[in-house]
Scaffold this motif. Structure first.
Motif, PDB file in Angstrom:
ATOM      1  N   ALA A 152       0.835  -1.206   0.000  1.00  0.00           N
ATOM      2  CA  ALA A 152       0.000   0.000   0.000  1.00  0.00           C
ATOM      3  C   ALA A 152       0.867   1.253   0.000  1.00  0.00           C
ATOM      4  N   GLY A 153       1.975   1.201   0.745  1.00  0.00           N
ATOM      5  CA  GLY A 153       2.864   2.356   0.802  1.00  0.00           C
ATOM      6  C   GLY A 153       3.584   2.629  -0.502  1.00  0.00           C
ATOM      7  N   ALA A 154       3.760   1.602  -1.336  1.00  0.00           N
ATOM      8  CA  ALA A 154       4.436   1.772  -2.626  1.00  0.00           C
ATOM      9  C   ALA A 154       3.517   2.330  -3.700  1.00  0.00           C
ATOM     10  N   LEU A 155       2.199   2.313  -3.490  1.00  0.00           N
ATOM     11  CA  LEU A 155       1.260   2.753  -4.526  1.00  0.00           C
ATOM     12  C   LEU A 155       1.456   4.212  -4.956  1.00  0.00           C
ATOM     13  N   PRO A 156       1.810   5.154  -4.055  1.00  0.00           N
ATOM     14  CA  PRO A 156       2.102   6.503  -4.551  1.00  0.00           C
ATOM     15  C   PRO A 156       3.237   6.517  -5.572  1.00  0.00           C
ATOM     16  N   CYS A 157       4.246   5.680  -5.377  1.00  0.00           N
ATOM     17  CA  CYS A 157       5.345   5.609  -6.335  1.00  0.00           C
ATOM     18  C   CYS A 157       4.904   4.933  -7.632  1.00  0.00           C
ATOM     19  N   VAL A 158       4.009   3.955  -7.530  1.00  0.00           N
ATOM     20  CA  VAL A 158       3.456   3.331  -8.736  1.00  0.00           C
ATOM     21  C   VAL A 158       2.666   4.366  -9.533  1.00  0.00           C
ATOM     22  N   LEU A 159       1.899   5.204  -8.828  1.00  0.00           N
ATOM     23  CA  LEU A 159       1.179   6.291  -9.492  1.00  0.00           C
ATOM     24  C   LEU A 159       2.165   7.214 -10.209  1.00  0.00           C
ATOM     25  N   LEU A 160       3.286   7.494  -9.571  1.00  0.00           N
ATOM     26  CA  LEU A 160       4.300   8.353 -10.188  1.00  0.00           C
ATOM     27  C   LEU A 160       4.857   7.697 -11.450  1.00  0.00           C
ATOM     28  N   LEU A 245      -7.247  -0.474   8.380  1.00  0.00           N
ATOM     29  CA  LEU A 245      -8.259   0.480   7.924  1.00  0.00           C
ATOM     30  C   LEU A 245      -7.588   1.644   7.201  1.00  0.00           C
ATOM     31  N   VAL A 246      -6.478   2.128   7.763  1.00  0.00           N
ATOM     32  CA  VAL A 246      -5.747   3.236   7.136  1.00  0.00           C
ATOM     33  C   VAL A 246      -5.262   2.840   5.751  1.00  0.00           C
ATOM     34  N   ILE A 247      -4.621   1.665   5.639  1.00  0.00           N
ATOM     35  CA  ILE A 247      -4.064   1.307   4.327  1.00  0.00           C
ATOM     36  C   ILE A 247      -5.155   0.914   3.337  1.00  0.00           C
ATOM     37  N   THR A 248      -6.298   0.449   3.824  1.00  0.00           N
ATOM     38  CA  THR A 248      -7.406   0.161   2.909  1.00  0.00           C
ATOM     39  C   THR A 248      -7.901   1.442   2.255  1.00  0.00           C
ATOM     40  N   ILE A 249      -8.049   2.491   3.050  1.00  0.00           N
ATOM     41  CA  ILE A 249      -8.491   3.781   2.508  1.00  0.00           C
ATOM     42  C   ILE A 249      -7.440   4.350   1.561  1.00  0.00           C
ATOM     43  N   GLU A 250      -6.176   4.308   1.993  1.00  0.00           N
ATOM     44  CA  GLU A 250      -5.104   4.850   1.154  1.00  0.00           C
ATOM     45  C   GLU A 250      -4.977   4.081  -0.154  1.00  0.00           C
ATOM     46  N   SER A 251      -4.967   2.759  -0.077  1.00  0.00           N
ATOM     47  CA  SER A 251      -4.779   1.957  -1.288  1.00  0.00           C
ATOM     48  C   SER A 251      -5.954   2.108  -2.243  1.00  0.00           C
ATOM     49  N   ALA A 252      -7.174   2.216  -1.712  1.00  0.00           N
ATOM     50  CA  ALA A 252      -8.338   2.418  -2.579  1.00  0.00           C
ATOM     51  C   ALA A 252      -8.221   3.732  -3.338  1.00  0.00           C
ATOM     52  N   ALA A 253      -7.802   4.790  -2.633  1.00  0.00           N
ATOM     53  CA  ALA A 253      -7.658   6.094  -3.285  1.00  0.00           C
ATOM     54  C   ALA A 253      -6.591   6.048  -4.374  1.00  0.00           C
ATOM     55  N   PHE A 254      -5.439   5.446  -4.077  1.00  0.00           N
ATOM     56  CA  PHE A 254      -4.361   5.424  -5.058  1.00  0.00           C
ATOM     57  C   PHE A 254      -4.653   4.474  -6.216  1.00  0.00           C
ATOM     58  N   LEU A 255      -5.350   3.382  -5.961  1.00  0.00           N
ATOM     59  CA  LEU A 255      -5.719   2.483  -7.052  1.00  0.00           C
ATOM     60  C   LEU A 255      -6.656   3.175  -8.034  1.00  0.00           C
ATOM     61  N   ILE A 256      -7.579   3.966  -7.514  1.00  0.00           N
ATOM     62  CA  ILE A 256      -8.483   4.716  -8.394  1.00  0.00           C
ATOM     63  C   ILE A 256      -7.691   5.723  -9.225  1.00  0.00           C
ATOM     64  N   LEU A 257      -6.756   6.434  -8.591  1.00  0.00           N
ATOM     65  CA  LEU A 257      -5.947   7.412  -9.313  1.00  0.00           C
ATOM     66  C   LEU A 257      -5.079   6.749 -10.374  1.00  0.00           C
ATOM     67  N   ILE A 258      -4.466   5.612 -10.020  1.00  0.00           N
ATOM     68  CA  ILE A 258      -3.626   4.897 -10.988  1.00  0.00           C
ATOM     69  C   ILE A 258      -4.457   4.456 -12.189  1.00  0.00           C
ATOM     70  N   ALA A 259      -5.643   3.918 -11.921  1.00  0.00           N
ATOM     71  CA  ALA A 259      -6.515   3.460 -13.006  1.00  0.00           C
ATOM     72  C   ALA A 259      -6.932   4.620 -13.899  1.00  0.00           C
ATOM     73  N   LEU A 260      -7.259   5.780 -13.300  1.00  0.00           N
ATOM     74  CA  LEU A 260      -7.682   6.938 -14.085  1.00  0.00           C
ATOM     75  C   LEU A 260      -6.550   7.464 -14.963  1.00  0.00           C
ATOM     76  N   VAL A 261      -5.347   7.575 -14.376  1.00  0.00           N
ATOM     77  CA  VAL A 261      -4.201   8.084 -15.144  1.00  0.00           C
ATOM     78  C   VAL A 261      -3.837   7.114 -16.267  1.00  0.00           C
TER      79      VAL A 261
END
Length: 267
Positions: A152-160, A245-261
Motif C-alpha cells: 500500500a505504501g508503494a502505490l504513490p510511487c506506482v502512481l508516479l 483500515l488506514v491502508i485500505t483507505i489509502e490503497s483504494a484512493a491510489f488504485l483509483i488514481l492509478i486506473a484513471l491516469v
C-alpha cells in the motif's frame, strides 16, 4: 480478472529475474547470521527468532521491498507499450481499469511472497543453528501483514511511474528518496509518537508499520534503553484493525488514481 492476473504472471516467464526477486528478502537475515556478532549472542530460539524477524521487518521490508515493487510496476505497466500489444488487448476488449487491477494485484502477491520468503529464511537459519523456533509463526504472519502495508505504501510511487509514462530513471530516483524518508521517519520518535489521524505518523507506511509490528516483538528481556523506548512509544501503538483500515483507505484512493491516469494515456 483471474484470467488477466494469470496472463500477467505468464508474462513474467520472459523475465525470470522477478521470480528470483523475493529471495532478496533473505539476504539481510543471512547477512546478520553470517557476519553480525549479535546472532552469536542469542542464547535460545525465541531470542533468535525475535531478533532476526525484527531485522527482516526493519531492513528488508523498508529498504528492499518498495524499490523492488516500483521496478516491477514499471515493467508491468509498460510491457504492452514496449511490445506494441496494448491496442490489440483493448480490442478484445480488455479495459485499462481491469489491467490496472490485475497488475496491482500481482504486486500485492509479490509483496506477500517477498516477506514469506524472508520469514522462511529466518526459520531455516534458526533451525540450522539447532534452536527451537519459539514464536516464529506469530511473527511470520506479522511479516505477511507488513508486506501488505509496504505494498500500500508503494502505490504513490506506482502512481508516479504511470504519470511519468516510462521515465524509469526519474521514477526510481524518487522511489529511493521516498524509501529513505520512510525509513528515517519510521526510526524517529517524533514521527512515531503522533496520535492516529491525518499526520505523517499515520499516513506514511514506514511509521505506521513500526507502530503496528513493534508491539508483537518479545521484549521481555529488553535492556534499560529498550524499556525506555517502549515506555515512550507504547501509547502510540496502533491495533491491527486501525492499521489495515488506514491502508485500505489509502490503497483504494491510489488504485483509483492509478486506473484513471493509466486509462487516459494514449496507447
Amino acid at each position: 480478472m483471474l484470467k488477466l492476473l494469470y496472463c500477467e504472471c505468464l508474462k513474467l516467464r520472459r523475465r525470470p529475474l522477478f521470480f528470483a526477486a523475493p529471495a532478496l528478502s533473505a539476504l539481510i537475515p543471512l547477512g546478520c547470521a553470517l557476519f553480525l556478532p549479535d546472532f552469536r549472542e542469542f542464547t535460545n530460539g525465541a531470542q533468535a527468532v525475535d531478533g532476526m524477524m525484527s531485522t527482516l521487518f526493519q531492513m528488508s521490508a523498508y529498504l528492499l521491498l518498495m524499490p523492488t515493487l516500483v521496478v516491477l510496476a514499471a515493467n508491468l505497466f509498460f510491457a504492452e507499450q514496449d511490445n506494441d500489444t496494448l491496442k490489440n488487448l483493448l480490442t478484445v476488449p480488455v479495459s485499462k481499469s481491469a489491467l490496472t487491477m490485475a497488475k496491482t494485484a500481482l504486486l500485492f502477491f509479490f509483496s506477500i511472497a517477498f516477506m514469506a520468503v524472508g520469514g522462511l529464511a529466518v526459520l531455516a537459519i534458526v533451525m540450522a543453528a539447532g534452536w527451537e523456533p519459539v514464536g516464529f509463526w506469530r511473527l511470520f504472519f506479522v511479516g505477511i501483514g507488513e508486506g501488505i502495508l509496504m505494498w500500500a505504501g508503494a502505490l504513490p510511487c506506482v502512481l508516479l511511474v504511470v504519470l511519468l509514462n516510462r521515465s524509469y530513471i526519474v521514477s526510481v530516483v524518487v522511489t529511493f528518496f521516498y524509501t529513505a524518508v520512510n525509513y528515517i521517519f519510521g526510526m524517529s520518535d517524533y514521527f512515531i509518537m503522533q496520535p492516529l489521524g491525518i499526520n505523517p505518523g499515520t499516513l506514511l507506511p514506514g511509521t505506521l508499520a513500526f507502530r503496528w509490528f513493534f508491539q508483537y516483538l518479545d521484549i521481555s528481556d529488553a535492556g534499560t534503553e529498550m524499556a525506555e523506548l517502549l515506555e515512550r512509544i507504547s501509547p502510540y501503538f496502533v491495533t491491527t484493525s486501525q492499521a489495515f483500515l488506514v491502508i485500505t483507505i489509502e490503497s483504494a484512493a491510489f488504485l483509483i488514481l492509478i486506473a484513471l491516469v493509466y486509462k487516459r494515456q494514449s496507447c
